[in-house]
Design an enzyme around this catalytic site. Structure first.
Site, mmCIF file in Angstrom:
data_model
loop_
_atom_site.group_PDB
_atom_site.id
_atom_site.type_symbol
_atom_site.label_atom_id
_atom_site.label_comp_id
_atom_site.label_asym_id
_atom_site.label_seq_id
_atom_site.Cartn_x
_atom_site.Cartn_y
_atom_site.Cartn_z
ATOM 1 N N PHE A 113 -1.079 -0.805 -4.291
ATOM 2 C CA PHE A 113 -1.763 0.159 -4.482
ATOM 3 C C PHE A 113 -1.130 1.706 -4.357
ATOM 4 O O PHE A 113 -0.665 1.835 -3.478
ATOM 5 C CB PHE A 113 -3.302 0.148 -3.380
ATOM 6 C CG PHE A 113 -3.878 -1.104 -3.477
ATOM 7 C CD1 PHE A 113 -4.986 -1.247 -4.263
ATOM 8 C CD2 PHE A 113 -3.863 -2.287 -2.820
ATOM 9 C CE1 PHE A 113 -5.705 -2.524 -4.255
ATOM 10 C CE2 PHE A 113 -4.489 -3.316 -2.647
ATOM 11 C CZ PHE A 113 -5.622 -3.357 -3.499
ATOM 12 N N PHE A 125 0.918 -1.239 -0.071
ATOM 13 C CA PHE A 125 0.063 -0.008 0.075
ATOM 14 C C PHE A 125 1.024 1.391 0.080
ATOM 15 O O PHE A 125 1.565 1.270 0.736
ATOM 16 C CB PHE A 125 -0.905 0.133 1.288
ATOM 17 C CG PHE A 125 -1.904 -1.381 1.281
ATOM 18 C CD1 PHE A 125 -3.176 -0.976 0.988
ATOM 19 C CD2 PHE A 125 -1.431 -2.326 2.169
ATOM 20 C CE1 PHE A 125 -4.082 -2.032 1.334
ATOM 21 C CE2 PHE A 125 -2.332 -3.117 2.501
ATOM 22 C CZ PHE A 125 -3.767 -3.121 1.989
ATOM 23 N N ASP A 126 0.505 2.373 -0.673
ATOM 24 C CA ASP A 126 0.907 3.703 -0.495
ATOM 25 C C ASP A 126 0.256 4.027 0.641
ATOM 26 O O ASP A 126 -0.664 3.513 1.117
ATOM 27 C CB ASP A 126 0.599 4.484 -1.863
ATOM 28 C CG ASP A 126 0.969 5.809 -1.601
ATOM 29 O OD1 ASP A 126 1.968 6.166 -0.894
ATOM 30 O OD2 ASP A 126 0.229 6.670 -2.343
ATOM 31 N N GLY A 127 0.821 5.295 1.352
ATOM 32 C CA GLY A 127 0.123 5.869 2.654
ATOM 33 C C GLY A 127 -0.889 6.761 2.212
ATOM 34 O O GLY A 127 -2.293 6.697 2.246
#
Length: 366
Positions: free
Chosen positions: A325, A208-210
């Site tokens: 993502f 995941f991106d943040g």
């Protein structure tokens, strides 16, 4: 009243037909007892995938766009015994199956499993080819049966996502993904990588991106509008204030729920789910708020990678996630070029920018 069997002649000796009948009934009862019931939607982690993400339907899509619906449906019917090739979501779905296998070994009657729904605006006539393709790849098995289909005959399936209790929706259509996010459902647009990588067969790996993915886009707004120096000051000042949740926070939460099933059996080190945070943030100047936010939510991330603005593609090439993502197409493009299966989350202010430049937005008609 005694059970009536075929050709029951009242004889004390069983005929050959009676023996066949008894054997068939016993085999059926055994099949029922060995095949676990599909999980109830309220207990499952439901992943809705479109037919174009599960399978590669590029050639079929071209027929639809160039020759129309009738030719497309006819083509699908003529080739319904030819399995479709795997699409970008295929490895992800197979990894979900492997997690279910291990969950069932630890919890035979467990209903907290991944459950896949094929969510497509295809017409029902195309359903036979989709079912045959799923069968061909062994996706109708006791570990995870893709039994729930939603074929809407040309209409958008978004209105059904909540009814299916969807935890994540994956599509090739950015418009449908935006509609899903607007409905409060975690969703992303999938992209096929330029090259194939060998992925883990034993562990589901999700990256995941943040900001604007797990978290809101509040920090990105500050970066875009006021620059990095103001952003660093803001993050330091609000270090102990949790970030607001982003569109995929609920999916990370669902993964954590299943991870804890393994932890409860002392299987943390062998857990078949591993999560990664891959963010352009700097650890020293803006990382603490991210980690404290996850802690405040009661969520864990297995690996947190702060890149301080460096490209994500090379690192993702080492991680080899089944899905990554991110909200910025710049990072999606860099990841797919190096073989990472990526999913774009069209959310927040980042959608107004590409490669750091403001995209002119079309004027809205009154």
């Amino acid at each position: 009243m005694s059970e009536i069997k075929p050709n029951d002649k009242g004889s004390s000796e069983e005929s050959a037909e009676e023996q066949d009948w008894a054997a068939a009934k016993a085999a059926f009862d055994n099949l029922k007892s060995n095949k676990p019931r599909p999980p109830k939607p309220k207990n499952a982690v439901t992943i809705a995938v479109s037919s174009r993400t599960l399978f590669n339907m590029k050639a079929e899509r071209k027929i639809f766009e160039e020759e129309g619906l009738e030719k497309y449906v006819a083509f699908q019917q003529e080739h319904e015994n030819e399995p479709l090739k795997p699409g970008p979501a295929f490895p992800f779905v197979k990894a979900l199956m492997n997690v279910n296998t291990q969950l069932r070994e630890l919890y035979p009657d467990n209903e907290e499993l991944f459950d896949i729904v094929l969510m497509t605006n295809n017409h029902a006539q195309v359903g036979v080819r989709l079912i045959n393709s799923i069968n061909h790849y062994g996706m109708l098995r006791r570990d995870l049966t893709i039994e729930r289909f939603c074929m809407t005959g040309g209409k958008s399936p978004i209105g059904y996502l909540k009814a299916y209790l969807t935890n994540l929706y994956l599509s090739k259509s950015a418009d449908k993904v935006i509609q899903a996010i607007d409905e409060g459902i975690a969703a992303a647009t999938m992209f096929t990588p330029d090259t194939e990588q060998e992925l883990s067969n034993t562990q589901l790996r999700v990256a995941f991106d943040g900001d604007a993915v797990l978290f809101s886009d509040e920090s990105e707004i500050i970066v875009k509008q006021h620059g990095l120096d103001t952003f660093f000051e803001h993050e330091k000042h609000f270090e102990n204030k949790p970030l607001a949740q982003g569109p995929l926070k609920c999916f990370l939460e669902a993964l954590g729920k299943l991870q804890r099933k393994f932890y409860a059996k002392n299987e943390r080190l062998n857990c078949p789910i591993r999560t990664f945070l891959v963010t352009a943030r700097s650890a020293a100047s803006s990382g603490a708020r991210v980690l404290k936010t996850l802690r405040s939510w009661g969520l864990e991330i297995d690996e947190a990678l702060f890149l301080a603005g460096a490209p994500k593609g090379p690192l993702l090439q080492k991680i080899r996630p089944h899905i990554f993502f991110d909200d910025q197409m710049f990072h999606i493009e860099g990841a797919t070029e190096l073989g990472t299966i990526s999913a774009h989350v069209p959310y927040g202010i980042g959608q107004k920018y590409h490669k750091g430049k403001l995209i002119e937005q079309p004027e809205k008609k009154e």
